[in-house]
Design a protein around this motif. Structure first.
Motif, mmCIF file in Angstrom:
data_model
loop_
_atom_site.group_PDB
_atom_site.id
_atom_site.type_symbol
_atom_site.label_atom_id
_atom_site.label_comp_id
_atom_site.label_asym_id
_atom_site.label_seq_id
_atom_site.Cartn_x
_atom_site.Cartn_y
_atom_site.Cartn_z
ATOM 1 N N PRO A 54 0.928 -1.073 -0.017
ATOM 2 C CA PRO A 54 0.061 -0.155 -0.048
ATOM 3 C C PRO A 54 0.999 1.444 0.073
ATOM 4 O O PRO A 54 0.462 2.205 -0.751
ATOM 5 N N ASP A 55 2.099 1.296 0.862
ATOM 6 C CA ASP A 55 2.909 2.382 0.773
ATOM 7 C C ASP A 55 3.290 2.988 -0.698
ATOM 8 O O ASP A 55 3.463 3.862 -1.100
ATOM 9 N N LYS A 60 3.536 5.255 -5.915
ATOM 10 C CA LYS A 60 3.555 5.070 -7.327
ATOM 11 C C LYS A 60 2.699 5.928 -7.916
ATOM 12 O O LYS A 60 2.858 6.507 -9.097
ATOM 13 N N ARG A 61 1.522 6.275 -7.560
ATOM 14 C CA ARG A 61 0.289 7.054 -8.147
ATOM 15 C C ARG A 61 0.781 8.304 -8.477
ATOM 16 O O ARG A 61 0.241 9.031 -9.249
ATOM 17 N N GLN A 62 1.731 8.954 -7.542
ATOM 18 C CA GLN A 62 2.108 10.182 -7.777
ATOM 19 C C GLN A 62 3.050 10.400 -9.129
ATOM 20 O O GLN A 62 3.134 11.494 -9.578
ATOM 21 N N TYR A 63 3.486 9.311 -9.648
ATOM 22 C CA TYR A 63 4.283 9.366 -10.650
ATOM 23 C C TYR A 63 3.763 8.463 -11.921
ATOM 24 O O TYR A 63 4.428 8.658 -13.099
#
Length: 127
Positions: A54-55, A60-63
């Motif tokens: 999850p972390d 990853k969703r930021q990039y």
């Protein structure tokens, strides 16, 4: 897989030019691996891949908007195959490809792949 091996042994006795069949097999296995990465998210045996930590998923969703094994798309786009006179090798030249294969298998021969391979060989044998 035993059917594949038996059929392939018959093909070797039938012709010295295995490249057309090996090219068809390479293409099939490469497209299957790409499909596992892009869509299925399952091993060749049909087992779901482990979810992302999850972390890590949040970072990853930021990039990237890509899913599991799709951060940059390099792994997916690097899938290829090479044919020699006697075999076909499917994979990626990305340095991290083997590490991902260990935790989320995308290379291998599924039941559908084996059926397709059998049909390629039968077609080459004129059956």
């Amino acid at each position: 897989m035993d059917d594949c091996r038996d059929l392939f042994a018959r093909l070797r006795a039938h012709t010295d030019d295995l490249r057309p069949v090996l090219n068809a097999i390479g293409n099939e296995l490469t497209e299957s691996a790409r499909s596992r990465i892009a869509d299925e998210k399952k091993s060749p045996e049909g087992e779901d891949w482990a979810e992302l930590d999850p972390d890590y998923a949040a970072r990853k969703r930021q990039y990237s908007s890509g899913g599991i094994l799709e951060y940059t798309g390099n792994l997916l786009n690097s899938m290829t195959y090479n044919v020699s006179a006697t075999d076909v090798r499917v994979g990626s030249n990305e340095v991290y490809a083997n590490r991902h294969q260990q935790t989320r298998p995308y290379l291998g021969v599924s039941e559908d792949d084996a059926n397709a391979i059998n049909q390629f060989i039968r077609d080459a044998l004129g059956e």
